[in-house]
Design a protein around this motif. Sequence first.
Motif, PDB file in Angstrom:
ATOM      1  N   VAL A  97       3.505  15.188   0.391  1.00  0.00           N
ATOM      2  CA  VAL A  97       4.539  15.316   1.598  1.00  0.00           C
ATOM      3  C   VAL A  97       4.973  16.713   0.966  1.00  0.00           C
ATOM      4  O   VAL A  97       5.423  17.280   2.342  1.00  0.00           O
ATOM      5  N   ALA A  98       5.318  17.124   0.010  1.00  0.00           N
ATOM      6  CA  ALA A  98       5.801  18.506  -0.195  1.00  0.00           C
ATOM      7  C   ALA A  98       4.927  19.525   0.162  1.00  0.00           C
ATOM      8  O   ALA A  98       5.602  20.542   1.034  1.00  0.00           O
ATOM      9  N   LEU A  99       3.646  19.602   0.036  1.00  0.00           N
ATOM     10  CA  LEU A  99       2.567  20.565   0.575  1.00  0.00           C
ATOM     11  C   LEU A  99       2.500  20.335   2.229  1.00  0.00           C
ATOM     12  O   LEU A  99       2.768  21.527   2.741  1.00  0.00           O
ATOM     13  N   GLY A 100       2.520  19.147   2.618  1.00  0.00           N
ATOM     14  CA  GLY A 100       2.520  19.245   4.192  1.00  0.00           C
ATOM     15  C   GLY A 100       3.802  19.873   4.767  1.00  0.00           C
ATOM     16  O   GLY A 100       3.545  20.445   5.746  1.00  0.00           O
ATOM     17  N   LEU A 101       4.978  19.551   4.098  1.00  0.00           N
ATOM     18  CA  LEU A 101       6.089  20.068   4.760  1.00  0.00           C
ATOM     19  C   LEU A 101       6.315  21.677   4.558  1.00  0.00           C
ATOM     20  O   LEU A 101       6.755  22.508   5.217  1.00  0.00           O
ATOM     21  N   THR A 102       5.708  21.901   3.349  1.00  0.00           N
ATOM     22  CA  THR A 102       5.572  23.385   3.385  1.00  0.00           C
ATOM     23  C   THR A 102       4.802  24.406   4.323  1.00  0.00           C
ATOM     24  O   THR A 102       5.047  25.163   4.780  1.00  0.00           O
ATOM     25  N   ILE A 103       3.561  23.580   4.545  1.00  0.00           N
ATOM     26  CA  ILE A 103       2.615  24.327   5.507  1.00  0.00           C
ATOM     27  C   ILE A 103       3.260  24.173   6.737  1.00  0.00           C
ATOM     28  O   ILE A 103       3.206  25.029   7.385  1.00  0.00           O
ATOM     29  N   ILE A 144       0.365  14.557   9.694  1.00  0.00           N
ATOM     30  CA  ILE A 144      -1.030  14.540   9.084  1.00  0.00           C
ATOM     31  C   ILE A 144      -0.346  14.294   7.678  1.00  0.00           C
ATOM     32  O   ILE A 144      -1.002  13.165   7.000  1.00  0.00           O
ATOM     33  N   LEU A 145       0.291  15.081   6.984  1.00  0.00           N
ATOM     34  CA  LEU A 145       0.568  15.101   5.760  1.00  0.00           C
ATOM     35  C   LEU A 145       2.013  14.489   5.328  1.00  0.00           C
ATOM     36  O   LEU A 145       2.221  14.027   4.314  1.00  0.00           O
ATOM     37  N   GLY A 146       3.164  14.718   6.037  1.00  0.00           N
ATOM     38  CA  GLY A 146       4.387  14.339   5.733  1.00  0.00           C
ATOM     39  C   GLY A 146       4.581  12.881   6.025  1.00  0.00           C
ATOM     40  O   GLY A 146       5.112  12.350   5.415  1.00  0.00           O
ATOM     41  N   VAL A 147       4.287  12.543   7.119  1.00  0.00           N
ATOM     42  CA  VAL A 147       4.856  11.076   7.853  1.00  0.00           C
ATOM     43  C   VAL A 147       3.865  10.037   6.811  1.00  0.00           C
ATOM     44  O   VAL A 147       4.677   9.025   6.609  1.00  0.00           O
ATOM     45  N   PRO A 148       2.661  10.043   6.761  1.00  0.00           N
ATOM     46  CA  PRO A 148       2.058   9.056   6.148  1.00  0.00           C
ATOM     47  C   PRO A 148       2.291   8.952   4.421  1.00  0.00           C
ATOM     48  O   PRO A 148       2.507   8.098   4.120  1.00  0.00           O
ATOM     49  N   GLY A 149       2.647  10.155   3.951  1.00  0.00           N
ATOM     50  CA  GLY A 149       3.113  10.169   2.512  1.00  0.00           C
ATOM     51  C   GLY A 149       4.619   9.555   2.506  1.00  0.00           C
ATOM     52  O   GLY A 149       4.908   8.768   1.644  1.00  0.00           O
ATOM     53  N   ALA A 150       5.166   9.954   3.412  1.00  0.00           N
ATOM     54  CA  ALA A 150       6.868   9.524   3.406  1.00  0.00           C
ATOM     55  C   ALA A 150       6.712   7.976   3.740  1.00  0.00           C
ATOM     56  O   ALA A 150       7.419   7.128   3.281  1.00  0.00           O
ATOM     57  N   ALA A 151       5.870   7.717   4.821  1.00  0.00           N
ATOM     58  CA  ALA A 151       5.789   6.095   4.861  1.00  0.00           C
ATOM     59  C   ALA A 151       5.471   5.386   3.798  1.00  0.00           C
ATOM     60  O   ALA A 151       5.750   4.071   3.519  1.00  0.00           O
ATOM     61  N   LEU A 152       4.454   5.838   2.852  1.00  0.00           N
ATOM     62  CA  LEU A 152       4.092   5.357   1.658  1.00  0.00           C
ATOM     63  C   LEU A 152       5.173   4.913   0.928  1.00  0.00           C
ATOM     64  O   LEU A 152       5.487   3.921   0.127  1.00  0.00           O
ATOM     65  N   VAL A 153       5.798   6.024   0.605  1.00  0.00           N
ATOM     66  CA  VAL A 153       6.958   6.112  -0.465  1.00  0.00           C
ATOM     67  C   VAL A 153       8.354   5.231   0.093  1.00  0.00           C
ATOM     68  O   VAL A 153       8.584   4.323  -0.564  1.00  0.00           O
ATOM     69  N   GLU A 189      -1.604  10.228  11.477  1.00  0.00           N
ATOM     70  CA  GLU A 189      -2.771  11.211  11.073  1.00  0.00           C
ATOM     71  C   GLU A 189      -3.476  11.389  12.505  1.00  0.00           C
ATOM     72  O   GLU A 189      -3.681  12.669  12.727  1.00  0.00           O
ATOM     73  N   LEU A 190      -3.749  10.333  13.487  1.00  0.00           N
ATOM     74  CA  LEU A 190      -4.434  10.717  14.498  1.00  0.00           C
ATOM     75  C   LEU A 190      -3.739  11.300  15.399  1.00  0.00           C
ATOM     76  O   LEU A 190      -4.080  12.496  16.163  1.00  0.00           O
ATOM     77  N   ALA A 191      -2.466  11.243  15.661  1.00  0.00           N
ATOM     78  CA  ALA A 191      -1.477  11.957  16.499  1.00  0.00           C
ATOM     79  C   ALA A 191      -1.394  13.392  15.842  1.00  0.00           C
ATOM     80  O   ALA A 191      -1.375  14.548  16.758  1.00  0.00           O
ATOM     81  N   GLY A 192      -1.211  13.409  14.780  1.00  0.00           N
ATOM     82  CA  GLY A 192      -1.320  15.048  14.049  1.00  0.00           C
ATOM     83  C   GLY A 192      -2.622  15.694  14.272  1.00  0.00           C
ATOM     84  O   GLY A 192      -2.478  16.799  14.657  1.00  0.00           O
ATOM     85  N   LEU A 193      -3.917  15.080  14.178  1.00  0.00           N
ATOM     86  CA  LEU A 193      -5.081  15.603  14.604  1.00  0.00           C
ATOM     87  C   LEU A 193      -5.041  16.112  16.166  1.00  0.00           C
ATOM     88  O   LEU A 193      -5.480  17.323  16.361  1.00  0.00           O
ATOM     89  N   VAL A 194      -4.581  15.344  16.894  1.00  0.00           N
ATOM     90  CA  VAL A 194      -4.401  15.642  18.443  1.00  0.00           C
ATOM     91  C   VAL A 194      -3.577  16.782  18.662  1.00  0.00           C
ATOM     92  O   VAL A 194      -4.136  17.804  19.261  1.00  0.00           O
ATOM     93  N   ALA A 195      -2.518  16.941  18.013  1.00  0.00           N
ATOM     94  CA  ALA A 195      -1.567  17.922  18.059  1.00  0.00           C
ATOM     95  C   ALA A 195      -2.158  19.395  17.479  1.00  0.00           C
ATOM     96  O   ALA A 195      -2.287  20.373  18.201  1.00  0.00           O
ATOM     97  N   ILE A 196      -2.841  19.152  16.414  1.00  0.00           N
ATOM     98  CA  ILE A 196      -3.495  20.472  16.014  1.00  0.00           C
ATOM     99  C   ILE A 196      -4.583  20.859  16.884  1.00  0.00           C
ATOM    100  O   ILE A 196      -4.786  22.057  17.126  1.00  0.00           O
TER     101      ILE A 196
END
Length: 110
Positions: free
Chosen positions: A28-34, A60-69, A90-97
């Motif tokens: 989550v931290a790395l995803g939000l930093t990127i 891709i990185l922030g929401v799934p990690g936050a969802a798990l926590v 993650e699928l929505a994030g890949l489409v956005a990228i």
Amino acid sequence: MTTPELLLQSIDLDTLSRIRTYSELISVALGLTISYLAYLGYRRNQSRPMLFIALGFVLILGVPGAALVILGFGLNLPIPIVNSVGQVSELAGLVAILYGLWTPYRTQDG
């Protein structure tokens, strides 16, 4: 028994759960930093594709990690529900990228 089998038997589930939680927090931290760096690139260059790339990394990185926590560890929702939320994000994030990379760069002038 071989060494990997002995190692796996010596690790308890509580330790594995803690390791998983920490790795999710790091993700989550790395995803939000990127995402923040990509957003700064958007602001600096007024590049709309960079905005979609930043959004993609959040999804891709922030929401799934936050969802798990939050959902998995905090609210104790069933893991399949938590995984489904993460997978959709993650699928929505890949489409956005993909959209951000596919979209041609346009300047403010036209």
